[in-house]
Design a protein around this motif. Structure first.
Motif, short mmCIF file in Angstrom:
data_model
loop_
_atom_site.label_atom_id
_atom_site.label_comp_id
_atom_site.label_asym_id
_atom_site.label_seq_id
_atom_site.Cartn_x
_atom_site.Cartn_y
_atom_site.Cartn_z
N THR A 3 -12.43 5.73 1.07
CA THR A 3 -12.09 4.31 0.84
C THR A 3 -10.59 4.05 1.00
N THR A 4 -9.89 4.87 1.79
CA THR A 4 -8.47 4.65 2.11
C THR A 4 -7.53 4.84 0.93
N ASN A 5 -8.00 5.47 -0.12
CA ASN A 5 -7.14 5.60 -1.30
C ASN A 5 -6.52 6.98 -1.50
N CYS A 6 -7.26 8.06 -1.19
CA CYS A 6 -6.83 9.38 -1.68
C CYS A 6 -5.92 10.14 -0.73
N GLY A 36 0.30 7.52 -1.40
CA GLY A 36 -1.06 7.35 -0.87
C GLY A 36 -1.87 8.63 -0.89
N GLN A 95 0.92 2.39 -5.22
CA GLN A 95 -0.10 2.05 -4.22
C GLN A 95 -1.03 0.97 -4.73
N GLN A 96 -0.45 -0.08 -5.30
CA GLN A 96 -1.28 -1.10 -5.93
C GLN A 96 -1.01 -2.48 -5.33
N CYS A 105 -12.17 10.27 -0.73
CA CYS A 105 -12.69 9.02 -1.29
C CYS A 105 -13.50 8.23 -0.28
N ALA A 147 0.81 -1.23 0.00
CA ALA A 147 0.00 0.00 0.00
C ALA A 147 0.84 1.27 0.00
N ASP A 148 0.60 2.14 0.97
CA ASP A 148 1.25 3.45 1.04
C ASP A 148 1.69 3.70 2.48
#
Ligand SMILES: Cc1cc2nc3c(=O)[nH]c(=O)nc-3n(C[C@H](O)[C@H](O)[C@H](O)COP(=O)(O)OP(=O)(O)OC[C@H]3O[C@@H](n4cnc5c(N)ncnc54)[C@H](O)[C@@H]3O)c2cc1C
Ligand code: FES
Ligand code: FES
Lengths: 284, 176
Positions: free
Chosen positions: B45-48, B134, A190-191, B43, A102-103
């Protein structure tokens, strides 16, 4: 998105946590870093009536030197795994894989134990744990049991951890004289891994003496590429010979097809990435 | 009905004690209970990364944490970055390097950049880009964000641009 209501407890010992799990019945969930569970609860794909947070149990965090192995607390976050000196010395494969999860924000919260029990086929921590021949220590109402990594991952998002049980520690034998590499293939930053390969290689007298290869996202569970391991044993330290051995990487795999790639593409990737990982682990 | 919990959290150097439902997300607690709307939800959803705050000094996504998990801990939001009415160096650098357009990602970008610089005070450009993986920005193309972070790491002194760090001043000026 707001999860369904639930009761919350934050025990400070494993014994208390096990009691809470025993009393709570079926609808209880253990909360570790929350980086998989909370998104799932927000989508209401999980709606436990009780959540037992392991975040205040200090005995579950940290890395200790335990003779010929390292003992890693299940609640140790990814960012600590990525930087810990003992892990860097005796199991750098685990650190390298943790750094790809992830990040930074997710790595500050997400834990090794959570990633293993969640057992996402694309998750980066199971394959290294498998390649390192780790042992998973699980506590339950009837005491503690140790499970070999090879028996831990049982299916799609399914492990040997039963209801009412907690993964407490990950025991990793100390590796001295081995090279390692985690080769992860993704589309963007982040994939999750489309495919990844965890390689451990021991070189002796100009040839590969032993190899251990773990595959990420090539089936519903992480897999060992046993055919490649056998072909690499005794293999000359030479790129063509290694490439030939790694061509068997896809044997016995059952990769999924999805938007990131179909099964044939994943099989091809597994061969290419295994070769890259082994070459790098062997120092070539 | 699930029972509520009493939590005590230090947010931007002020201690708060509140009853919360366990399912209340930290970001909702910050925005809706404490009125700290500087922390944004992009988001959910933990992405942005728009919701990034510091928990005991390290960056976390506050949309992926329950407020009850912060009980007894210290939270810093973008609203706690300025001192004595003066913008923090990263805030000043984002302003002067033109590291924002719409500004929606900016609070999260600055909080993550601060966490990155704490862990690695002299990152390369590649390490800055990795450190911000992230955090998504739909406007800038990231160039000036990376430049702003690099300039702070390189010790560029911006001086005081005179931009007020006070919320009241911003509201009086019609910005909210
Ligand atoms: C945006 C995003 C990107 C991501 N990208 C990646 C990636 O590239 N690679 C990757 O590997 N992962 C990725 N992850 C997942 C991340 O690694 C999570 O940290 C991990 O999957 C879960 O760990 P956790 O500690 O957060 O567990 P939680 O979310 O708290 O728990 C996950 C599950 O495990 C159970 N559980 C947790 N700990 C225990 C325990 N000790 N005993 C028994 N049961 C337990 C919980 O009940 C739950 O069912 C990503 C997550 C996000 C949000
Ligand atoms: S709102 Fe939290 S990561 Fe986007
Ligand atoms: S400035 Fe608009 S999203 Fe980044």
């Amino acid at each position: 998105m707001i999860p369904s209501p639930f009761d919350y407890a934050a025990p400070t010992t494993v014994a208390q946590a096990l009691d809470l799990l025993a009393d709570a019945g079926d609808d209880v969930k253990v909360l570790a870093g929350g980086q998989s569970l909370i998104p799932v609860m927000k989508l209401r794909m999980a709606d436990p009536t009780m959540v037992v947070d392991l975040g205040r149990i200090s005995e579950l965090t940290g890395v200790t030197d335990d003779g010929d192995s390292l003992l890693i607390g299940a609640m140790t976050p990814h960012h600590v795994i990525a930087k810990d000196l003992l892990i860097a010395t005796y199991a750098p494969l685990l650190a390298q894989a943790a750094a790809t999860v992830a990040d930074p924000q997710v790595r500050h919260r997400g834990t090794l134990g959570g990633a293993l029990v969640h057992a996402d086929p694309a998750g980066d921590m199971p394959a290294p744990v498998l390649a390192l021949d780790a042992t998973l220590v699980v506590a339950g109402p009837h005491g503690e049991r140790s499970i070999a990594a090879a028996d831990f991952f049982q299916g799609y998002f399914t492990t040997a951890v039963q209801e009412g049980e907690i993964l407490t520690h990950i025991r990793i034998p100390k590796y001295v004289g081995w090279g390692s590499h985690y080769e992860k293939f993704t589309r963007v930053a982040q994939q999750w891994s489309i495919v990844a390969v965890a390689a451990m290689v021991r070189v002796e007298g100009g040839a590969i003496a032993a190899a251990r290869i773990g595959l990420t996202n090539m089936a519903s569970t992480p897999l060992r590429a046993r055919g490649v391991e056998a072909a690499l044993a005794g293999c000359a330290l030479e790129a063509d010979a290694i490439a030939t051995a790694c061509a068997q990487a896809a044997d016995g795999t059952e990769p999924a097809s999805d938007l990131n790639g179909d099964a044939a593409y994943r099989r091809h990737l597994s061969q290419v990435l295994t070769k890259r990982a082994v070459l790098s682990a062997a120092g070539l | 009905m699930a029972s509520s919990k009493t939590i005590t959290v230090e947010v931007d150097d002020v201690s708060y004690t509140d009853d919360v439902e366990p399912r209340l997300l930290l970001v909702q607690y910050l925005r809706e209970r404490l009125g700290k709307t500087g922390t944004l939800i992009g988001c959910d959803t933990t992405n942005c990364g728009a919701c990034t705050v510091h928990l005991d000094g390290v960056s976390v996504k506050s949309c992926t944490m329950f407020a009850v998990q912060a009980d007894g801990h210290q939270v810093t939001t973008i609203e706690g970055m300025a001192t004595d009415g003066k913008l923090a160096p990263l805030q000043e650098a984002f302003h002067q390097c033109h590291a924002l357009q719409c500004g929606f990602c900016t609070p999260g970008m600055i909080m993550q950049s601060a966490s990155l610089l704490k862990e690695n005070p002299h990152p390369s450009e590649a390490e800055i880009r990795d450190g911000l993986e992230g955090n998504l920005c739909r406007c800038t193309g990231y160039q000036n964000i990376v430049a702003a972070v690099k300039s702070v790491a390189d010790g560029v002194e911006y001086g005081d641009s005179g931009v007020s760090a006070s919320l009241e001043d911003a509201q009086n000026a019609g910005v909210s």
